[in-house]
Motif scaffolding. Structure first.
Motif, PDB file in Angstrom:
ATOM      1  N   GLY A  65     -95.291 -12.816 -57.007  1.00  0.00           N
ATOM      2  CA  GLY A  65     -96.374 -11.889 -57.309  1.00  0.00           C
ATOM      3  C   GLY A  65     -96.826 -11.904 -58.750  1.00  0.00           C
ATOM      4  N   TRP A  66     -96.373 -12.906 -59.516  1.00  0.00           N
ATOM      5  CA  TRP A  66     -96.673 -12.966 -60.943  1.00  0.00           C
ATOM      6  C   TRP A  66     -97.324 -14.292 -61.321  1.00  0.00           C
ATOM      7  N   GLU A  67     -98.033 -14.282 -62.446  1.00  0.00           N
ATOM      8  CA  GLU A  67     -98.692 -15.477 -62.955  1.00  0.00           C
ATOM      9  C   GLU A  67     -98.632 -15.482 -64.476  1.00  0.00           C
ATOM     10  N   ALA A  68     -98.841 -16.648 -65.068  1.00  0.00           N
ATOM     11  CA  ALA A  68     -98.925 -16.746 -66.525  1.00  0.00           C
ATOM     12  C   ALA A  68    -100.211 -16.083 -67.003  1.00  0.00           C
ATOM     13  N   SER A  73    -101.569 -19.663 -64.052  1.00  0.00           N
ATOM     14  CA  SER A  73    -100.681 -20.566 -63.322  1.00  0.00           C
ATOM     15  C   SER A  73     -99.443 -19.787 -62.870  1.00  0.00           C
ATOM     16  N   PRO A  74     -98.629 -20.330 -61.943  1.00  0.00           N
ATOM     17  CA  PRO A  74     -97.436 -19.607 -61.494  1.00  0.00           C
ATOM     18  C   PRO A  74     -96.517 -19.235 -62.658  1.00  0.00           C
ATOM     19  N   ALA A  75     -95.963 -18.031 -62.608  1.00  0.00           N
ATOM     20  CA  ALA A  75     -95.036 -17.571 -63.650  1.00  0.00           C
ATOM     21  C   ALA A  75     -93.773 -18.417 -63.631  1.00  0.00           C
ATOM     22  N   ARG A  76     -93.274 -18.775 -64.803  1.00  0.00           N
ATOM     23  CA  ARG A  76     -92.135 -19.693 -64.889  1.00  0.00           C
ATOM     24  C   ARG A  76     -90.967 -19.119 -65.705  1.00  0.00           C
ATOM     25  N   TRP A  77     -90.821 -17.818 -65.729  1.00  0.00           N
ATOM     26  CA  TRP A  77     -89.639 -17.257 -66.358  1.00  0.00           C
ATOM     27  C   TRP A  77     -88.412 -17.585 -65.505  1.00  0.00           C
ATOM     28  N   ASN A  78     -87.226 -17.407 -66.066  1.00  0.00           N
ATOM     29  CA  ASN A  78     -85.979 -17.841 -65.444  1.00  0.00           C
ATOM     30  C   ASN A  78     -85.425 -16.768 -64.500  1.00  0.00           C
ATOM     31  N   VAL A  79     -85.507 -17.026 -63.198  1.00  0.00           N
ATOM     32  CA  VAL A  79     -84.950 -16.119 -62.197  1.00  0.00           C
ATOM     33  C   VAL A  79     -83.525 -16.560 -61.877  1.00  0.00           C
ATOM     34  N   ASN A  92     -96.474 -14.816 -71.901  1.00  0.00           N
ATOM     35  CA  ASN A  92     -96.499 -13.583 -71.119  1.00  0.00           C
ATOM     36  C   ASN A  92     -96.760 -13.858 -69.642  1.00  0.00           C
ATOM     37  N   ILE A  93     -96.262 -12.951 -68.790  1.00  0.00           N
ATOM     38  CA  ILE A  93     -96.589 -13.021 -67.365  1.00  0.00           C
ATOM     39  C   ILE A  93     -97.201 -11.693 -66.923  1.00  0.00           C
ATOM     40  N   GLN A  94     -97.990 -11.744 -65.864  1.00  0.00           N
ATOM     41  CA  GLN A  94     -98.634 -10.541 -65.360  1.00  0.00           C
ATOM     42  C   GLN A  94     -98.705 -10.584 -63.844  1.00  0.00           C
ATOM     43  N   THR A  95     -98.896  -9.411 -63.240  1.00  0.00           N
ATOM     44  CA  THR A  95     -98.991  -9.331 -61.785  1.00  0.00           C
ATOM     45  C   THR A  95    -100.286  -9.975 -61.299  1.00  0.00           C
ATOM     46  N   ARG A  96    -100.202 -10.619 -60.155  1.00  0.00           N
ATOM     47  CA  ARG A  96    -101.419 -11.160 -59.547  1.00  0.00           C
ATOM     48  C   ARG A  96    -102.325 -10.038 -59.041  1.00  0.00           C
ATOM     49  N   GLN A  97    -101.710  -8.965 -58.631  1.00  0.00           N
ATOM     50  CA  GLN A  97    -102.460  -7.822 -58.114  1.00  0.00           C
ATOM     51  C   GLN A  97    -102.907  -6.925 -59.261  1.00  0.00           C
ATOM     52  N   SER A 231    -112.233  -2.064 -65.077  1.00  0.00           N
ATOM     53  CA  SER A 231    -112.151  -1.305 -63.826  1.00  0.00           C
ATOM     54  C   SER A 231    -110.711  -1.208 -63.338  1.00  0.00           C
ATOM     55  N   ASP A 232    -110.065  -2.354 -63.142  1.00  0.00           N
ATOM     56  CA  ASP A 232    -108.645  -2.388 -62.810  1.00  0.00           C
ATOM     57  C   ASP A 232    -108.041  -3.591 -63.516  1.00  0.00           C
ATOM     58  N   ALA A 233    -106.710  -3.665 -63.550  1.00  0.00           N
ATOM     59  CA  ALA A 233    -106.082  -4.710 -64.368  1.00  0.00           C
ATOM     60  C   ALA A 233    -104.660  -4.955 -63.900  1.00  0.00           C
ATOM     61  N   PRO A 234    -104.129  -6.138 -64.206  1.00  0.00           N
ATOM     62  CA  PRO A 234    -102.722  -6.411 -63.897  1.00  0.00           C
ATOM     63  C   PRO A 234    -101.784  -5.688 -64.853  1.00  0.00           C
ATOM     64  N   ILE A 235    -100.515  -5.647 -64.476  1.00  0.00           N
ATOM     65  CA  ILE A 235     -99.431  -5.176 -65.333  1.00  0.00           C
ATOM     66  C   ILE A 235     -98.803  -6.407 -65.979  1.00  0.00           C
TER      67      ILE A 235
END
Length: 258
Positions: A65-68, A73-79, A92-97, A231-235
């Protein structure tokens, strides 16, 4: 039939109205509200587990659910091990929604062997509305504030460069900490002017540290805050550029309130 005099009729009417008011004041049912009935929301079974109507943003398994923030692009932090650790090389990464008003829960951990001092000690942040690819948005500061001196509107749980927390509720490095946030987004008129400002309420480790704090605009490292219509924004979660060890997150969920 003899009609009652006007004065007599008026007195009778007042007596009836008074009797009706008295009966309403004496009846507890007169102030009972039965509708609309609030919907049922089941709280989490375990402590800090998401409620039944929450959107789980990170459950310890992946960053689907996150992106760069810089290029979507897809978020690439270490899970790993049920948590996600900042990767400063990918930014930084942010929510797609996207969201407007919401309740947000997240947990974060400063490394036990953290080094550095001041702002260079586990620095990160959660941007409650990320309005651009850079650091634009409304930031709640995340950093080590356990016996670590810095400017008070830049310590943990501050609205960065705007509002210091009411108290310092930080735990020691190595211990998990929690933020529970209620975000009220700003409202803009058609010409871009502010109809109503943004507000934030924040509990740090269960302690109230921002009490419906009114914001004066978005976060800027240099210069005063100012509003930009959206109007609206990611976290957004921040990968700060300091040289201390990166921090980790877990158990992130949100409940839209609009």
């Amino acid at each position: 039939m003899k009609r009652p005099k006007p004065a007599t009729l008026a007195l009778f009417t007042l007596a009836m109205v008074g009797s009706s008011c008295a009966s309403a004041q004496d009846d507890p049912k007169a102030t009972e509200q039965w509708a609309p009935v609030p919907k049922v929301v089941a709280p989490g079974v375990k402590e800090q587990a998401p409620p039944s109507d929450a959107i789980v943003l990170f459950d310890g398994r992946d960053l689907a659910g996150w992106e760069a923030s810089k290029d979507h692009s897809p978020a690439r932090w270490n899970v790993h091990d049920g948590v996600v650790t900042v990767d400063k090389t990918t930014g930084n990464i942010q929510t797609r929604q996207h969201f407007r008003d919401y309740q947000l829960h997240l947990e974060w951990q400063i490394p036990k062997d953290i080094t550095g001092e001041g702002q260079a000690r586990g620095n990160s942040g959660v941007f409650l509305a990320s309005t651009g690819p850079g650091d634009e948005g409304y930031e709640i500061q995340i950093m080590d504030s356990w016996e670590n001196k810095t400017y008070v509107n830049g310590q943990a749980a501050s609205v960065y460069k705007q509002a210091a927390p009411l108290v310092n509720a930080a735990r020691r490095p190595g211990e998990w900490q929690s933020y529970d946030i209620v975000w009220t987004a700003p409202v803009f008129a058609a010409d871009g002017s502010v109809k109503s400002p943004a507000y934030v309420t924040l509990f740090h480790n269960g302690v109230l540290v921002q009490n419906h704090t009114q914001l004066t605009g978005e976060t800027f490292y240099i210069g005063k805050p100012k509003y930009k219509p959206y109007s609206d924004a990611p976290i957004k979660l921040q990968a700060h550029g300091d040289h201390s060890q990166p921090i980790s997150f877990r158990n992130i969920w949100v409940r839209p309130l609009d």
